[in-house]
Write an enzyme that holds these catalytic residues in place. Sequence first.
Site, PDB file in Angstrom:
ATOM      1  N   ARG A  66       0.809  -1.300   0.025  1.00 39.26           N
ATOM      2  CA  ARG A  66      -0.167  -0.076   0.163  1.00 39.26           C
ATOM      3  C   ARG A  66       0.815   1.318   0.075  1.00 39.26           C
ATOM      4  O   ARG A  66       0.645   2.083  -0.678  1.00 39.26           O
ATOM      5  CB  ARG A  66      -0.949   0.008   1.238  1.00 39.26           C
ATOM      6  CG  ARG A  66      -2.192   0.553   1.049  1.00 39.26           C
ATOM      7  CD  ARG A  66      -3.023   0.289   2.324  1.00 39.26           C
ATOM      8  NE  ARG A  66      -3.930  -0.917   2.354  1.00 39.26           N
ATOM      9  CZ  ARG A  66      -4.943  -1.228   1.412  1.00 39.26           C
ATOM     10  NH1 ARG A  66      -5.312  -0.295   0.762  1.00 39.26           N
ATOM     11  NH2 ARG A  66      -5.644  -2.372   1.627  1.00 39.26           N
ATOM     12  N   MET A  91     -12.075   3.071  -4.792  1.00 39.26           N
ATOM     13  CA  MET A  91     -12.163   2.096  -3.656  1.00 39.26           C
ATOM     14  C   MET A  91     -10.761   1.576  -3.066  1.00 39.26           C
ATOM     15  O   MET A  91     -10.537   0.436  -3.202  1.00 39.26           O
ATOM     16  CB  MET A  91     -13.119   1.042  -4.433  1.00 39.26           C
ATOM     17  CG  MET A  91     -14.371   1.417  -4.881  1.00 39.26           C
ATOM     18  SD  MET A  91     -15.439   2.580  -3.873  1.00 39.26           S
ATOM     19  CE  MET A  91     -16.382   1.013  -3.272  1.00 39.26           C
ATOM     20  N   ILE A  93      -8.512   1.887   0.312  1.00 40.75           N
ATOM     21  CA  ILE A  93      -7.801   2.237   1.586  1.00 40.75           C
ATOM     22  C   ILE A  93      -6.286   3.283   1.520  1.00 40.75           C
ATOM     23  O   ILE A  93      -5.745   2.477   0.965  1.00 40.75           O
ATOM     24  CB  ILE A  93      -7.790   1.193   2.535  1.00 40.75           C
ATOM     25  CG1 ILE A  93      -9.295   0.612   2.906  1.00 40.75           C
ATOM     26  CG2 ILE A  93      -7.292   1.729   3.952  1.00 40.75           C
ATOM     27  CD1 ILE A  93      -9.265  -0.533   3.711  1.00 40.75           C
ATOM     28  N   LEU A  94      -6.505   4.475   2.047  1.00 38.94           N
ATOM     29  CA  LEU A  94      -5.357   5.219   1.846  1.00 38.94           C
ATOM     30  C   LEU A  94      -4.528   5.269   3.045  1.00 38.94           C
ATOM     31  O   LEU A  94      -4.886   5.096   4.440  1.00 38.94           O
ATOM     32  CB  LEU A  94      -5.791   6.685   1.500  1.00 38.94           C
ATOM     33  CG  LEU A  94      -6.679   6.565   0.193  1.00 38.94           C
ATOM     34  CD1 LEU A  94      -7.512   8.143   0.243  1.00 38.94           C
ATOM     35  CD2 LEU A  94      -5.473   6.676  -0.897  1.00 38.94           C
ATOM     36  N   ASN A 108     -13.985  13.263   0.153  1.00 38.76           N
ATOM     37  CA  ASN A 108     -14.778  11.712  -0.468  1.00 38.76           C
ATOM     38  C   ASN A 108     -16.034  11.698  -0.231  1.00 38.76           C
ATOM     39  O   ASN A 108     -16.596  12.864   0.554  1.00 38.76           O
ATOM     40  CB  ASN A 108     -14.078  10.954   0.736  1.00 38.76           C
ATOM     41  CG  ASN A 108     -14.635   9.235   0.334  1.00 38.76           C
ATOM     42  OD1 ASN A 108     -14.674   9.117  -1.151  1.00 38.76           O
ATOM     43  ND2 ASN A 108     -15.138   8.453   1.199  1.00 38.76           N
ATOM     44  N   HIS A 110     -19.358   8.909   0.507  1.00 33.05           N
ATOM     45  CA  HIS A 110     -19.590   7.720   0.645  1.00 33.05           C
ATOM     46  C   HIS A 110     -20.987   7.593   0.659  1.00 33.05           C
ATOM     47  O   HIS A 110     -21.799   8.250   1.310  1.00 33.05           O
ATOM     48  CB  HIS A 110     -19.178   7.523   2.028  1.00 33.05           C
ATOM     49  CG  HIS A 110     -19.266   6.047   2.541  1.00 33.05           C
ATOM     50  ND1 HIS A 110     -18.437   5.105   2.079  1.00 33.05           N
ATOM     51  CD2 HIS A 110     -20.075   5.505   3.801  1.00 33.05           C
ATOM     52  CE1 HIS A 110     -19.010   3.990   2.696  1.00 33.05           C
ATOM     53  NE2 HIS A 110     -19.751   4.398   3.654  1.00 33.05           N
TER      54      HIS A 110
HETATM   55  C1  GAR Z   1     -20.699   6.123  -5.601  1.00 32.84           C
HETATM   56  O1  GAR Z   1     -22.112   5.600  -4.951  1.00 32.84           O
HETATM   57  C2  GAR Z   1     -19.679   6.574  -4.210  1.00 32.84           C
HETATM   58  O2  GAR Z   1     -20.683   7.019  -3.328  1.00 32.84           O
HETATM   59  C3  GAR Z   1     -19.365   5.132  -3.926  1.00 32.84           C
HETATM   60  O3  GAR Z   1     -19.001   4.479  -5.027  1.00 32.84           O
HETATM   61  C4  GAR Z   1     -19.998   5.002  -6.004  1.00 32.84           C
HETATM   62  C5  GAR Z   1     -19.023   5.379  -7.229  1.00 32.84           C
HETATM   63  O4  GAR Z   1     -19.692   5.627  -8.234  1.00 32.84           O
HETATM   64  N1  GAR Z   1     -17.978   5.231  -3.108  1.00 32.84           N
HETATM   65  C6  GAR Z   1     -17.706   4.563  -2.109  1.00 32.84           C
HETATM   66  O5  GAR Z   1     -18.593   3.344  -1.690  1.00 32.84           O
HETATM   67  C7  GAR Z   1     -16.466   4.986  -1.344  1.00 32.84           C
HETATM   68  N2  GAR Z   1     -16.534   4.277  -0.183  1.00 32.84           N
HETATM   69  P1  GAR Z   1     -19.388   6.518  -9.524  1.00 32.84           P
HETATM   70  O6  GAR Z   1     -17.906   5.778  -9.956  1.00 32.84           O
HETATM   71  O7  GAR Z   1     -20.403   6.331 -10.731  1.00 32.84           O
HETATM   72  O8  GAR Z   1     -19.246   7.913  -9.204  1.00 32.84           O
END
Ligand code: GAR
Length: 210
Positions: A66, A91, A93-94, A108, A110
Amino acid sequence: MNKRIVILISGRGSNMQAIVERCAQEGWAADVVAVISNKPEASGLAWAAQQGIATAALNHKAFANREAFDAELAQEIDRHAPDVVVLAGFMRILTPSFVQHYQGRLLNIHPSLLPAFPGLHTHRKAIEAGCRVAGATVHFVTADLDHGPIVSQVVVPVSTTDDEDSLAARILVGEHRIYPQAVRWCVEGRLRIEGCRVHQLDGEAQCLML
Ligand code: GAR
């Protein structure tokens, strides 16, 4: 001089697209200068390239750990001298040192009403928990996964007929409204972080009810 936004994605990049489009439509004093993915096949990369935005893919699987990936990622990001770095469905973890490097300029989104349901499968968890409302949260990133000062939230009712997909689709509509707005506030210096709380300096609503 226009502010510089770098967006990190892992997949389709619909939030990234919403930010790029709102930035152009509303004439922000800012540009999305690069879109970077940890997945070379992320479909959002092609869309960004079509808009003339610089793109890069850094396959995390090619790195020993990482720390090595995050160090290279930070180098790639910093080539674009960003004022704000936006995680849009990124997606990964940083590492704490990566987060520290971008402290106060790393956002971010979520898909839950944090602090409920950090991590994966948030829509399923909200339905299984019997929640009557669900939603999404824009927050500044800290070293704690899916935690950090909350910039804005969208609240969406959960209906008895919802499944994971239908709920995710309705929440995504809300994400596309609050995320561009939050990024705009950030690049325009209209946010102040005080401990865990984020103040919108013009008093604009930091909660959207759909
Ligand atoms: C979105 O729903 C975002 O909230 C989620 O991934 C999707 C990406 O969609 N993010 C997470 O779950 C981060 N923990 P997109 O690529 O169409 O923007």
